[in-house]
Design a protein around this motif. Structure first.
Motif: not given
Length: 341
Positions: A1-8, A27-34, A75-79
């Motif tokens: 998760m730390s890797d993802l947090a840094e990327l985000w 396309c990747l909003t905070q809501e979608l990320f969460d 990850f359908k909503p993002l793709f």
């Protein structure tokens, strides 16, 4: 998760559009990320695997890669959002594959005089079903895919028959010949590299071609597989028939990843659907100098580029002209779109 947090943190902190205007950024909003951050595919693919390249390379155009075939579902909503934006469609409803009846094609040589078209090429991408894409793949899987593909190619009949050249341990003579033929792919795209595209290079990579060099199979270049049919001149009919025959023969031995409504699944969402790119190298020195040239191509759903690929310049008024649409039409319709254009 730390890797993802840094990327985000890097992606979300970049200002749009000055610092980043990729489709991923849009396309990747905070809501979608969460909503997606804790999800995983059955092959252990994560959101981090999909966005790593786009977050590291803020100048990406798309920025999103599928970690494996299941990413399009997990990850359908993002793709879906990225696919709709890139392919300019309101809904994702790709038809079932249809190559047409190749015994009754209504086209053959589209430049009988030989004055305009230098060469013709049609290619498709394919993914081995059940295997991860580059972000989550490993050395063993790449070696296994190469072995399976080599065994399948060994069964090709007639003009399709040829030889597989493995990049690992390749002789200097073979390497130079493949460079001279413009067949050898390289590991020089940083965006692809950051998506895992060159991990374990050159292990598990190979190039198959027939003696006439008119049918090729690339293994683990970007997609697991690229099938290419090509020849000098403008005989699109011959090139297309050869490709379809090759696909149908290899389908007897290999299983490809696909999804209803999405077509054939690929590493990059820009290629999915038909995955088909039909192109000609054509001499158009006068037309290409018109200020409205690109707009003219756009209206015909055509994509102009230099003869050495995307982001390259034309040489001597020769352009690579191809169909732009991959999604929402059949393979036969994609070929016809390029031919008529």
């Amino acid at each position: 998760m730390s890797d993802l947090a840094e990327l985000w943190k890097k992606l979300s902190g970049a200002k749009y559009p000055d610092e980043c205007k990729s489709l991923l950024k849009q396309c990747l909003t905070q809501e979608l990320f969460d909503q997606l951050k804790d999800k995983k595919t059955s092959l252990n693919g994560t959101l981090a695997d999909c966005i790593r390249s786009g977050a590291k390379n803020l100048d990406s155009g798309v920025g999103l890669y599928a970690c494996d075939p299941e990413a399009y579902t997990t990850f359908k909503p993002l793709f879906d959002a990225v696919i709709k934006m890139y392919h300019k469609v309101d809904t994702i409803n790709h038809p079932k594959p249809d190559f047409g009846d190749i015994s009754k094609l209504d086209f053959g040589d589209i430049d009988p005089s030989g004055e305009m078209i230098v060469s013709t090429r049609v290619r498709v991408g394919r993914s081995h079903d059940g295997y991860s894409f580059p972000p989550c793949s490993n050395k063993e899987a790449r070696i296994d895919m190469l072995k399976k593909t080599e065994e399948a190619c060994a069964t090709l009949p007639g003009e399709l028959a040829g030889k597989m050249y493995r990049l690992e341990g390749m002789s200097k003579t073979d390497e130079q010949q493949l460079i001279d033929d413009h067949f050898l792919f390289k590991n020089d795209d940083r965006m692809l590299g950051d998506a895992g595209g060159y991990a374990d290079w050159p292990i598990g990579r190979g190039i198959f071609h027939n003696p006439k060099k008119t049918f090729l199979v690339w293994v683990n270049e970007e997609d697991h597989l690229r099938f290419i049919s090509m020849q000098m001149g403008g005989n699109l009919g011959e090139v297309y028939k050869r490709l379809v025959n090759g696909i149908q023969e290899l389908e007897k031995k290999l299983t490809f990843a696909k999804k209803d409504g999405y077509g054939y699944l690929t590493f990059c969402p820009t290629n999915l659907g038909t995955t088909c790119r039909a192109s000609v190298h054509i001499k158009i020195p006068k037309l290409s100098k018109l200020p409205e040239f690109k707009e003219f191509c756009e209206k015909l759903n055509l994509q102009p580029r230099g003869i050495h690929g995307e982001h390259t310049e034309s040489v001597g008024g020769v352009f690579d002209i191809s169909n732009k649409r991959r999604l929402g039409l059949t393979e036969y319709e994609a070929i016809q779109e390029m031919r008529k254009g």
